[in-house]
Scaffold this motif. Structure first.
Motif: not given
Length: 110
Positions: A105-110
């Motif tokens: 599971i890949l979480y991207y943060f902006s």
């Protein structure tokens, strides 16, 4: 802060080189310690980013930091059996005959 989670079905092709703890910038080390206190990691350099690979709460994980020590993504490895039925159906339909080794599971943060 926006958060986008997605399941990685196939291994990413990224040029990564192993890095020693002493080679990781102090600001990146501090940011890692803030987000993951008490955790020891192995480090890799991905282009201009630093990736920490580690275990936390019995799970294989990684965290990607830019050169300014900003956390941009995390990954959590998950067992195949934990994937939802819809994901299994998608894999069977779109990746027939391929053996997929890892799921994250890949979480991207902006």
């Amino acid at each position: 802060m926006g958060l986008l989670a997605s399941v990685i079905l196939m291994a990413r092709t990224v040029t990564a080189q192993k890095f020693k703890w002493a080679q990781v910038p102090a600001a990146v080390k501090a940011a890692f310690a803030k987000h993951f206190p008490g955790v020891t990691a192995k480090w890799e350099k991905e282009d201009a980013n630093y990736e920490a690979v580690f275990h936390q709460n019995g799970k294989e994980m990684s965290a990607l930091f830019d050169a300014n020590s900003k956390l941009s993504e995390t990954e959590v490895a998950i067992p195949i059996a934990a994937l939802p039925a819809a994901i299994h159906q998608y894999i069977q339909k779109n990746h027939l005959g391929k053996k997929l080794k890892k799921y994250h599971i890949l979480y991207y943060f902006s």
